[in-house]
Scaffold this active site. Sequence first.
Site, PDB file in Angstrom:
ATOM      1  N   GLU A   1       0.781  -1.227   0.000  1.00  0.00           N
ATOM      2  CA  GLU A   1       0.000   0.000   0.000  1.00  0.00           C
ATOM      3  C   GLU A   1       0.814   1.279   0.000  1.00  0.00           C
ATOM      4  O   GLU A   1       0.654   2.113   0.878  1.00  0.00           O
ATOM      5  CB  GLU A   1      -0.978   0.002   1.170  1.00  0.00           C
ATOM      6  CG  GLU A   1      -1.915  -1.164   1.078  1.00  0.00           C
ATOM      7  CD  GLU A   1      -2.943  -1.187   2.176  1.00  0.00           C
ATOM      8  OE1 GLU A   1      -2.886  -0.335   3.066  1.00  0.00           O
ATOM      9  OE2 GLU A   1      -3.793  -2.067   2.120  1.00  0.00           O
TER      10      GLU A   1
ATOM     11  N   ASN B   1       2.030  -5.014  -2.514  1.00  0.00           N
ATOM     12  CA  ASN B   1       0.571  -5.169  -2.562  1.00  0.00           C
ATOM     13  C   ASN B   1      -0.108  -3.827  -2.380  1.00  0.00           C
ATOM     14  O   ASN B   1       0.384  -2.970  -1.643  1.00  0.00           O
ATOM     15  CB  ASN B   1       0.078  -6.053  -1.426  1.00  0.00           C
ATOM     16  CG  ASN B   1       0.629  -7.448  -1.490  1.00  0.00           C
ATOM     17  OD1 ASN B   1       0.846  -7.984  -2.562  1.00  0.00           O
ATOM     18  ND2 ASN B   1       0.842  -8.026  -0.343  1.00  0.00           N
TER      19      ASN B   1
ATOM     20  N   HIS C   1     -10.087  -6.392  -2.090  1.00  0.00           N
ATOM     21  CA  HIS C   1     -11.175  -6.258  -1.111  1.00  0.00           C
ATOM     22  C   HIS C   1     -12.326  -5.561  -1.832  1.00  0.00           C
ATOM     23  O   HIS C   1     -12.409  -4.333  -1.853  1.00  0.00           O
ATOM     24  CB  HIS C   1     -10.711  -5.433   0.093  1.00  0.00           C
ATOM     25  CG  HIS C   1      -9.643  -6.106   0.898  1.00  0.00           C
ATOM     26  ND1 HIS C   1      -9.870  -7.253   1.608  1.00  0.00           N
ATOM     27  CD2 HIS C   1      -8.341  -5.790   1.092  1.00  0.00           C
ATOM     28  CE1 HIS C   1      -8.753  -7.628   2.219  1.00  0.00           C
ATOM     29  NE2 HIS C   1      -7.808  -6.767   1.911  1.00  0.00           N
TER      30      HIS C   1
ATOM     31  N   GLU D   1      -5.771 -10.873  -1.283  1.00  0.00           N
ATOM     32  CA  GLU D   1      -6.628 -10.684  -0.093  1.00  0.00           C
ATOM     33  C   GLU D   1      -8.108 -10.658  -0.467  1.00  0.00           C
ATOM     34  O   GLU D   1      -8.875  -9.844   0.062  1.00  0.00           O
ATOM     35  CB  GLU D   1      -6.269  -9.382   0.631  1.00  0.00           C
ATOM     36  CG  GLU D   1      -4.827  -9.272   1.048  1.00  0.00           C
ATOM     37  CD  GLU D   1      -4.520  -8.024   1.869  1.00  0.00           C
ATOM     38  OE1 GLU D   1      -5.428  -7.495   2.534  1.00  0.00           O
ATOM     39  OE2 GLU D   1      -3.362  -7.576   1.839  1.00  0.00           O
TER      40      GLU D   1
ATOM     41  N   ASP E   1     -11.856 -10.657  -0.817  1.00  0.00           N
ATOM     42  CA  ASP E   1     -13.171 -10.833  -0.202  1.00  0.00           C
ATOM     43  C   ASP E   1     -14.137  -9.904  -0.925  1.00  0.00           C
ATOM     44  O   ASP E   1     -13.725  -8.918  -1.541  1.00  0.00           O
ATOM     45  CB  ASP E   1     -13.190 -10.649   1.329  1.00  0.00           C
ATOM     46  CG  ASP E   1     -12.460  -9.427   1.843  1.00  0.00           C
ATOM     47  OD1 ASP E   1     -12.414  -8.409   1.125  1.00  0.00           O
ATOM     48  OD2 ASP E   1     -11.950  -9.476   2.976  1.00  0.00           O
TER      49      ASP E   1
HETATM   50  C1  XIL Z   1      -6.324  -6.742   8.505  1.00  0.00           C
HETATM   51  C2  XIL Z   1      -6.599  -7.967   9.360  1.00  0.00           C
HETATM   52  O1  XIL Z   1      -7.433  -8.835   8.643  1.00  0.00           O
HETATM   53  C3  XIL Z   1      -7.236  -7.560  10.668  1.00  0.00           C
HETATM   54  O2  XIL Z   1      -7.332  -8.678  11.538  1.00  0.00           O
HETATM   55  C4  XIL Z   1      -6.417  -6.461  11.338  1.00  0.00           C
HETATM   56  O3  XIL Z   1      -7.097  -6.007  12.496  1.00  0.00           O
HETATM   57  C5  XIL Z   1      -6.180  -5.295  10.401  1.00  0.00           C
HETATM   58  O4  XIL Z   1      -5.571  -5.786   9.212  1.00  0.00           O
HETATM   59  N1  XIL Z   1      -5.132  -5.011   3.889  1.00  0.00           N
HETATM   60  C6  XIL Z   1      -4.071  -5.735   4.373  1.00  0.00           C
HETATM   61  C7  XIL Z   1      -4.242  -6.610   5.546  1.00  0.00           C
HETATM   62  O5  XIL Z   1      -3.015  -5.726   3.775  1.00  0.00           O
HETATM   63  O6  XIL Z   1      -3.073  -6.700   6.318  1.00  0.00           O
HETATM   64  C8  XIL Z   1      -5.385  -6.157   6.403  1.00  0.00           C
HETATM   65  O7  XIL Z   1      -5.597  -7.156   7.386  1.00  0.00           O
HETATM   66  C9  XIL Z   1      -6.618  -5.931   5.582  1.00  0.00           C
HETATM   67  C10 XIL Z   1      -6.389  -4.875   4.558  1.00  0.00           C
END
Ligand code: XIL
Length: 358
Positions: free
Chosen positions: A172, A213, A249, A277, A279
């Site tokens: 990020e 990422n 996401h 990641e 979802d």
């Molecule tokens: C999130 C985790 O899922 C949570 O448990 C934590 O509280 C915060 O981080 N992008 C990312 C991940 O790269 O590391 C994040 O994970 C979600 C967003």
Amino acid sequence: MRSLISTFVSLLASATFTVGIPRSGSGTVTAKARAATSTARSNTAAKAAGKLYFGSATDNPFLNEDATYKAILSDNTLFGQLSPENAMKWDATEPEQGVFTFTNGDVIVALAQANGQIMRGHNTVWGSQLPSWVSDSGFDNATLISVMQNHVSTVIGHYKGQMLTYLTMYAEPFNDDGTLASNVFFETIGPTYIDLALQAARAADPNAKLYINDFNIEGEGAKATAMENLVTDLKSRGIPIDGIGLESHFILGEIPTTLQAQMEAFTALGVEVAVTELDIRMTLPETDALLAQQQTDYQTVVSACTAVADCVGVTVWEYTDKYSWVPSTFAGQGDADPWDENLEMKPAYDGIIAGFSS
Ligand code: XIL
């Protein structure tokens, strides 16, 4: 057999935090519409599609407390790869300066090894989940460079050769407009912090794949272009970079139409990509129609990876709604994962299977 650690990141700055959100509504979802019908196995399907894995993030509290959850995660016909959701982040691994704790990360690596699963690391340098001794330190340029290099070297060095084939580094770096995001590393060191972190990672484990990422780079736009420009620049200057992680996401019904084209634009730069990641969250409560749309959306994402030769695999950010980060982060939203809160496969699972079969 080798695998990798991948590191990346993100936490949405604008995210709101709530608890106790209803995860599903009564009377809006029928049992029939809710269940997956596919008998195929997701990791088997991924490999048949030429991918390295279908994987999931996981976290230690869930592994410790939920044997059924752990047993499903450990089935390598379903999951061929694990990502640590929090266990390898800075606040978990170096909570005090120079004091490293790898206990939780080691548990997940050992589980992956026992299961014959690839490990991706996550993450070494990120603006979030930093202990205050880093974020509020007031370190000068030279000191923070040294602190960052020591952290990267120590964490990646610890996991070197432990069946980790992929090492994803950082995450990020960008704002949505494509400018570099403000974090303590950028503010103190300037943009070269990315070079220095990647170089330290490569030195610590030359065989690990280094990923950057980010989110909102999954479709064409200013932020994706900025990532292309960064990778082009890194490669032109001989800075190590092996892959781009598309966090993915997503919001239900809003999968970028340019997802596959953007993956191809990234791989044309000479790096691999991964969906790191995934979802797909909905506004609660669930309905049959929303579950059907979610199935379509999962298929769309997985199909894009299937179609792009250098997309190595797809990782969901927890396989089950029971342990998703979404409801506590995005008020009123949830049910974003392919298994439900009872650890049963949802229609989204059928979408994944169809996506690997397309
Ligand atoms: C999130 C985790 O899922 C949570 O448990 C934590 O509280 C915060 O981080 N992008 C990312 C991940 O790269 O590391 C994040 O994970 C979600 C967003």
